[in-house]
Scaffold this motif. Sequence first.
Motif, mmCIF file in Angstrom:
data_model
loop_
_atom_site.group_PDB
_atom_site.id
_atom_site.type_symbol
_atom_site.label_atom_id
_atom_site.label_comp_id
_atom_site.label_asym_id
_atom_site.label_seq_id
_atom_site.Cartn_x
_atom_site.Cartn_y
_atom_site.Cartn_z
ATOM 1 N N HIS A 115 0.875 -1.326 0.006
ATOM 2 C CA HIS A 115 0.169 0.122 -0.091
ATOM 3 C C HIS A 115 0.713 1.239 -0.042
ATOM 4 O O HIS A 115 0.354 2.177 -0.431
ATOM 5 C CB HIS A 115 -0.738 -0.161 1.179
ATOM 6 N N CYS A 164 -2.851 -1.826 -3.854
ATOM 7 C CA CYS A 164 -2.742 -0.280 -3.734
ATOM 8 C C CYS A 164 -1.344 0.502 -3.920
ATOM 9 O O CYS A 164 -1.528 1.394 -4.649
ATOM 10 C CB CYS A 164 -3.329 0.296 -2.662
ATOM 11 N N CYS A 200 -2.977 -6.158 3.088
ATOM 12 C CA CYS A 200 -3.605 -7.206 1.885
ATOM 13 C C CYS A 200 -2.463 -8.186 1.306
ATOM 14 O O CYS A 200 -2.591 -8.808 0.385
ATOM 15 C CB CYS A 200 -4.132 -6.301 0.957
ATOM 16 N N GLY A 258 -13.331 -0.913 -2.935
ATOM 17 C CA GLY A 258 -13.077 -2.072 -2.318
ATOM 18 C C GLY A 258 -12.429 -3.172 -3.177
ATOM 19 O O GLY A 258 -11.817 -3.126 -4.234
ATOM 20 N N CYS A 259 -12.156 -4.438 -2.395
ATOM 21 C CA CYS A 259 -11.487 -5.480 -2.638
ATOM 22 C C CYS A 259 -11.911 -6.496 -3.509
ATOM 23 O O CYS A 259 -13.134 -6.390 -4.175
ATOM 24 C CB CYS A 259 -11.319 -6.095 -1.096
ATOM 25 N N ASN A 260 -11.455 -7.760 -3.517
ATOM 26 C CA ASN A 260 -11.885 -9.012 -3.895
ATOM 27 C C ASN A 260 -12.064 -9.777 -2.686
ATOM 28 O O ASN A 260 -11.479 -9.385 -1.751
ATOM 29 C CB ASN A 260 -10.832 -9.599 -5.050
ATOM 30 N N MET A 292 -13.756 -7.357 1.617
ATOM 31 C CA MET A 292 -13.142 -8.239 2.382
ATOM 32 C C MET A 292 -12.342 -7.647 3.608
ATOM 33 O O MET A 292 -12.601 -8.109 4.876
ATOM 34 C CB MET A 292 -12.313 -9.443 1.881
ATOM 35 N N SER A 293 -11.682 -6.453 3.492
ATOM 36 C CA SER A 293 -11.020 -5.901 4.522
ATOM 37 C C SER A 293 -11.630 -5.027 5.446
ATOM 38 O O SER A 293 -12.776 -4.583 5.137
ATOM 39 C CB SER A 293 -9.762 -5.070 3.819
ATOM 40 N N LYS A 303 -10.512 -2.408 6.355
ATOM 41 C CA LYS A 303 -10.601 -1.077 5.765
ATOM 42 C C LYS A 303 -11.697 -0.673 4.909
ATOM 43 O O LYS A 303 -12.096 0.537 4.967
ATOM 44 C CB LYS A 303 -9.119 -1.021 4.910
HETATM 45 NI NI1 NFS Z 1 -8.296 -1.417 -0.289
HETATM 46 FE FE1 NFS Z 1 -6.167 -1.525 -1.285
HETATM 47 FE FE2 NFS Z 1 -7.524 -4.117 -2.396
HETATM 48 FE FE3 NFS Z 1 -9.017 -4.289 -0.604
HETATM 49 FE FE4 NFS Z 1 -6.691 -4.384 -0.222
HETATM 50 S S1 NFS Z 1 -5.555 -3.496 -1.775
HETATM 51 S S2 NFS Z 1 -6.461 -0.570 0.529
HETATM 52 S S3 NFS Z 1 -8.199 -3.237 1.226
HETATM 53 S S4 NFS Z 1 -7.862 -5.660 -1.012
HETATM 54 S S5 NFS Z 1 -9.034 -2.682 -2.230
#
Ligand code: NFS
Length: 642
Positions: free
Chosen positions: A268, A304, A342, A451-453, A566-567, A569
Motif C-alpha cells: 500500500h 494499492c 493485503c 473495495g477489494c476482491n 473483505m478488509s 478497511k
Molecule cells: Ni483497499 Fe487496497 Fe484491495 Fe481491498 Fe486491499 S488492496 S486498500 S483493502 S484488497 S481494495
Amino acid sequence: KKNNEEMTDDMASRSALENARDSGVSTAWDRYEQQKPQCNFGTEGICCRICNMGPCRIIPGRQEEGVCGADAATIVARNFVRMIVGGSSAHSDHGRGVAQTFLEAAKGEAPGYEIKNEEKLKEVAETFDVETEDRDINEIAIEVGEKAVASFGSQEGELEFISRAPEKRKDIWRRNGVVPRGIDIENVEAMHRTTMGVDQDYKNILKQGTKAALADGWGGSMIATELQDILFGTPGQPEKGGKKDAVKFDANLGVLDENMVNLVVHGHEPLISEMIAIAAQEEEIQEYAREKGAEGINISGICCTANELLQRHGIPVAGNFLQQELAISTGAVDMMMVDVQCIMQSLERMLPDYHTKLVTTTEKAKMPMAEHIEFDESQPLESARELLKAAIDNFPKREGVNIPEESEKALAGFSHEFIKYMLGGSYRSSYWPLNSNIKDGKIRGVAGVVGCNNAAMPLDKMHVPMVEELIANNVLVVQTGCAAIASAKAGLMQPETALEKAGDGLAEVCEAVGIPPVLHAGACVDNSRILNALAEMVNVGQENSRLNIGDDVSELPVAGAAPEWMSEKAIAIGHYFVTSGVYTVFGGDFPTVGSEVFTEYLFDEIEDIYGATWDVAETPSEMAGKMIDHIDKKREELGIGE
Ligand code: NFS
Ligand code: SF4
C-alpha cells in the motif's frame, strides 16, 4: 473444488489458475472451500471473544445474552466498531508514515524526497491555517508537516480537514458530537469503549465508531493522499508547466514480461515503491539487468501500491488482491516486494515451488520465510538500488515461465483536481460542468465503486457487470482500490471500448471532454479524493444557485458501493462515506446481521441523523439498481427528476 469458470471471467486469471492447479499450488479459492462451513456466529457478528469468560454466542430465542449479560446489539456493535478501528488505523498509520517523511523532506533530512507540488502545498497550507504569503516553500512545508504529524496526537478541537466539508455536514457532525478531535485518540477511545464491560449502548458505541471512521476519511487517509501528492505529484498534473494529461497504463497478468526482470511491488505505501520506480530508470540498473541476460527491468504492481504507482507514473498493474498468488504462479516474477496490508501469507508457502524472491521491506510487516531487506529511509535511492539488484540477481534462476497473454489498456490519474481540469479547462477548472450535466440529466449521478476482491465470490464478477450497468444508465463511475483494477482489466477505463457501453448522455459528455465513463481515482486512501470532490460539488452550487444539486453531500444524486469487500478497511471507508452523507451498498455477507436491532439502525434509522444509510445487495444488478433508485430519489427531491 470449483472449476475455473466459476472462479472468474477474467481470462488471464483463468489460465493462471489452471497452471497453478496443475502444479498443485493451493489458492485462496481452494482454501475458502476448505474453510466451509464457516461459522454463522462469526459471519453474523454475534460471537464475542473479548474476554476470557467467552467466547459467547447469541442464539435468538434460546441464548440472548453472553456471560456478562451483553446482548446481540452490544456484541455486534462492538465487533463492527472494532473493524472500523482496524481499518482506520491501517489507513492512518500509513498517513502518519507519509507525514513523518514529508516533514523530514521539508527539513532537507530525507534525501531523495522533495516538495514536488508547490501549488498543492499551498492549498493544504490554507486548510492547516499556515501562512503562505512571502514565505519560503520549505518553511511552509515544515509547518504543514508539523501540523499534520500533530493531528495524530491531537486531543481536542477538530481535525483540520474537517473544515473542507460542506457547512451543513459540519453542523450535523457537531450537533451529534462526532467531529474527530485527533486521529489516534478516536481509535484508542473506541478500543477502550468496546472492551469488556464498558459502553453497552449500541448507539453510543457506534457514535464512537463514527468518530474513528471520520478520523480516517477526513484524517489519516486524507493526510496520506494530500501529502503524497505534494511529495510525488498530483495524478494528472505534471510537476512544472507541461500539459495535464491522464496517465496510460496496462492492466492484468499479461504485463509480466518474459524477457525482462519482473519486480512486482505489492502492498500500500508508495514511499518505497516511488523510489523503486525512479531508480529503475537509471542506466546503471538497466545495464546490470542486461548483464544478467534480461532485456531490462519491468516494474509492475499488485493492490494499492500498484494504484499509487500507476496513477503517477503509468506503471502497469499485474492484478488486484486475488491475483497475488497467480502472479507468482506464472514463474516470471523474479521478486515480489511487499510493504504493508493485503499481503497473503500463502505467498511464502509458494516459495519452494517457484524461484521468486519474496522480500518484506518494513519493520511493521515481516514473514518468517521471506527475506527481509529493510528499506532505509535515510538513503532511499541507495535502498531502492539494492532491492532492484537483488531482483536482477534472481533472474537467471528462472525455471519454467507461463505468462497469460491478456492485458487491457486503461487511463488513470483522475485526482479530483484533474477531474476539475478536464471538465472545466485550465481557465476555469471547476466542477460546474459536472453539476450542470447532472442538472440537465445527461449525467444521472455519480457512483463511487471501491473495495477489494473476496475469495468467497468469483473474482471481479460483481464489480464488472455492476459498473457496466451503472454507466449504461448514465451514472458516472469513480473508482479506487482493487475495484478500479477490476474495471481497468475489463476495458472499462479506456474511452474507445467503454463509451460503447455507456448511456447516450454520459457517452456524449465523456466524449466531448475526452474521459472514459469510469474514472480511476487512485488507491484506497484516495477515497479521500472522492470526499473532496463531493464537497466541491456542493460548493459549486452554493456559489451559483443555478448549478445547485444539493446543499449537503446527502442531497447530491450520488451513491457508493464495495461489491467484493473483505478488509476491515472497507468497513471504515463505508462508514465514513455513510456518515458523510453517501448511501453505500456492500456485497457479500454483512457482519452485523446477527442483531436485527443494530442492523436496522445502520440500514434505516441513522438516515435521520446522517441523511444516508448502509445497505447490502446480493447480485450486481440488484446493487446497481439500488444505487440508481437512490440517485433517482435524490434527483426527484431536487426537482430535477426526468
Ligand atoms: Ni483497499 Fe487496497 Fe484491495 Fe481491498 Fe486491499 S488492496 S486498500 S483493502 S484488497 S481494495
Ligand atoms: Fe462473553 Fe461478555 Fe466476555 Fe463478550 S464480554 S466474551 S459477551 S462475557
